[in-house]
Design an enzyme around this catalytic site. Structure first.
Site, short mmCIF file in Angstrom:
data_model
loop_
_atom_site.label_atom_id
_atom_site.label_comp_id
_atom_site.label_asym_id
_atom_site.label_seq_id
_atom_site.Cartn_x
_atom_site.Cartn_y
_atom_site.Cartn_z
N ASN A 26 0.83 -1.19 0.00
CA ASN A 26 0.00 0.00 0.00
C ASN A 26 0.87 1.24 0.00
OD1 ASN A 26 0.59 0.28 3.02
ND2 ASN A 26 -0.57 -1.64 2.97
N SER A 40 -5.39 -2.10 6.23
CA SER A 40 -5.25 -2.50 7.63
C SER A 40 -3.95 -1.99 8.23
CB SER A 40 -5.32 -4.03 7.74
OG SER A 40 -4.33 -4.62 6.92
N ASP A 41 -3.01 -1.53 7.38
CA ASP A 41 -1.75 -0.98 7.89
C ASP A 41 -1.84 0.52 8.16
OD1 ASP A 41 -0.27 -3.41 7.81
OD2 ASP A 41 -0.11 -3.22 5.64
N HIS A 53 4.45 0.67 1.64
CA HIS A 53 4.75 -0.62 2.29
C HIS A 53 4.58 -1.72 1.25
CE1 HIS A 53 4.89 -4.02 4.86
NE2 HIS A 53 3.60 -4.26 4.85
N HIS A 61 5.86 -6.09 0.25
CA HIS A 61 6.52 -7.33 0.64
C HIS A 61 7.50 -7.73 -0.47
CE1 HIS A 61 3.42 -8.82 3.87
NE2 HIS A 61 3.57 -7.52 3.91
N ASP A 117 23.67 6.22 -3.08
CA ASP A 117 22.93 7.25 -3.84
C ASP A 117 21.55 7.52 -3.22
OD1 ASP A 117 24.80 7.77 -5.86
OD2 ASP A 117 24.04 6.18 -7.16
N HIS A 170 8.85 -9.28 8.74
CA HIS A 170 7.71 -8.74 8.02
C HIS A 170 8.12 -8.23 6.64
CE1 HIS A 170 3.72 -6.31 8.48
NE2 HIS A 170 4.02 -6.49 7.22
N TYR A 225 23.77 16.29 -8.98
CA TYR A 225 23.12 15.31 -9.83
C TYR A 225 21.77 15.88 -10.25
CZ TYR A 225 21.04 10.85 -11.30
OH TYR A 225 20.45 9.84 -12.02
#
Lengths: 229, 229, 229, 229
Positions: free
Chosen positions: D27, D74-75, D94, D96, D119, D168, D226
């Site tokens: 998410n 839910s997070d 977030h 995985h 960097d 996690h 840069y």
């Protein structure tokens, strides 16, 4: 011959689509044993410029170009040796696919560690000895074919339709070029899974002959029951 | 110059298509030695906003921007050193491609373990020493070029058209920018296959000079027989 | 039944899109328990030739083909055993996906090492014992179902909706075929992440039961709060 | 607010395109600190059904839903803690993603082994301690935010814009949601390259502070050179 060349073209393009070749690495050929010729990809031509007409026809006996405006793949002498020495082979594929090549560079055959392997190869995928001395001279590509034949001694080439050339990469084959491509795809999948299996469990043993036979024979031979009748 | 810039643009885009760069990492340049300039990607501009006009022309001798509305790649001083010091180089590519960068971060050259490597690089892909002290100051990017040149001492840069910068990543080059891109693609393939080979067989040895020469020389130099005449 | 077959077709095609199957490996089925049948992919037919009509209907009790012009997947007897023995299962997927198969070939269950695993599987993904002797005979595929059921003893099959068949590969399932496919996708992700975790830290321990329960139960059961009400 | 929601939608979709999320994992959110709200993906809705209107607006202080027909991710409580505690953060992601999650599951921070890392992250990517006891209760997601903040103690969150939650997976952030996505992409690339580096050379040491500063500071802060001015 135009349909024949079209099939060889499609086989070469399928190697790209399957992610087995990069740049101009790799080549597929088919043999028409009645006509006494093979058709093969031209050497070093980008895949997106290939047409049926650019496939080169080569005499199976003499190795001379019979038809075509291009030089055939530099690996043609290897293909010629394999067609001459391996009964029933109608198509051959050579790639530098990542995992099969890693086993070849490591100097190790691919051990039969599971049923995906057994579905396609009736035992380990063998590896050739290294070439040396004279074999690295002008007949290098023919000598490559010779060591593959040597590594297959005592094995039915249609039951173990692939071999690794040490420090080089895989050759796969089949009764026709479509099955050769399928075997090259299966070989890379099997090579990757075996690589990851030994990473998890370095001392893993080969599967037993009962499981090997069950899987190979359900897809091949008179008692096969996989696929449609 | 518009065709020249178009080629440099296409080379930069090809790096994205080949999966060698993410985000705005990486850059490709070409030199026009007669005109005394290089063309290079602008710094930090997203790849999908690049046009031929956004390629920046830089004087090969002074390093000044000759034409272009953007700041050139921050790695331009590295490219300048390489064009000045490496004879025959017409295109340069810098990426952070995964496997070549892993070898660079591990501080190890890529050993020549098979024929895919030998087809493109006539021996190990060298690695620079780490930069230190003053080399990390305002002339950092030029110093990066210097340590690459140092790592290539005694080597024909067109026979070993790539090097790894320690803790950083690969640079590849060629007679023109298209061949530089091809060498960057081959380098990543070779780096991945070598990575997997040493995972299978940590003590694997380099291939012998006979096999190395056979493969390199069938694709390069006066006796080459790979590709079309 | 036409909607039922369409769902089974889409489930099979989703396996290809998700990268879980190559060539004609793999198969998905769904059960209609009221009608007493399952629908499954035909054996060895290329994925791009499949239509809803080519899905084969098989009697859940007798195993006979009820409708369809093709031979059903050779793994149908395994599916039949699972539908008969595992309560609440409405869809089953079998693949040879790379990482799950590597664990299966290594003879190891997939340990629960993190929350991605716990979100989908309430504990380790179990592995069967190897098949031997008579189990490799004519009832091989049914025996494969039997050892899966044996490996699940004491486990709610909808709380651990997958198992590895030793030396073979994964089966996954769910309340319907869409959830079976989702579990097969999650299984491969979990298998890959676990593979890489043990590469980094071979002695890593399983997560505790508190974290396992927290993640599994936020997505499953009466107290779930993930997703839309 | 419609442009705001559109940006959050695009950020979520970019995670799919970049290969960082599977199924409904992951998410992205953005904060509008003046309006006192964040916008975040709804929980468990398939990515191809998301629209700007399905992004949920949540009060940054109270955590209540301000606008939207869906339950938020839910997070969300984790995101709320991070926006409240980390100055200057305007977007959070977030996932995985495979390699970052492997480091998280292995319980190890990602060491800074090269310039790609430097960097984007001015030092190691930290890892939280494991959660235990009460932290696994009803306030689990808020406690996840708390341990991230704890792991960042003494670190400028915009100089090290990511952390791993033990067992996690990763959270990444930035001054806005677009930069949070970019940092999540860079994090996964850095995690993979570090994984492969330690595979080649387990005892490899972190790069020195001179090289770390040179690369981080050429892209960030007042002396950055840069990108375009």
């Amino acid at each position: 011959m135009s349909d024949f060349r079209e099939r060889v073209l499609q086989a070469n393009l399928e190697l790209v689509r399957a992610g087995l070749v990069l740049l101009t690495f790799g080549n597929a050929s088919a043999a028409d044993r009645d006509a006494g010729v093979l058709a093969i990809k031209p050497s070093g031509v980008p895949y997106d410029e290939l047409t049926p007409a650019s496939m080169v026809l080569v005499d199976l006996e003499t190795g001379d170009v019979v038809e075509g405006d291009h030089r055939p793949s530099s690996d043609t002498p290897t293909h010629l040796v394999l067609y001459r020495q391996l009964d029933g082979v109608g198509g051959i594929v050579h790639t530098h696919s990542t995992y099969a090549t890693a086993w070849a560079q490591a100097g190790r055959p691919i051990p039969c560690l599971g049923t995906t392997h057994a579905d396609h190869f009736h035992g380990d995928v063998p590896i050739t000895r290294g070439l040396a001395g004279d074999e690295l001279g002008d007949s290098y590509e023919a000598a490559t074919g010779d060591v593959i034949v040597e590594a297959l001694r005592g094995v039915d080439p249609l039951a173990v339709p692939a071999a690794l050339v040490a420090s080089h990469g895989p050759f796969a084959w089949g009764a026709d070029v479509e099955r050769a491509v399928e075997n090259a795809i299966a070989l890379e999948a099997v090579a990757e899974t075996a690589y990851r299996t030994v990473a998890l469990e370095p001392a893993i043993e080969r599967i037993g002959s009962g499981l090997l036979d069950r899987h190979f024979l359900r897809k091949h031979g008179p008692a096969a029951y996989y696929g449609q009748p």
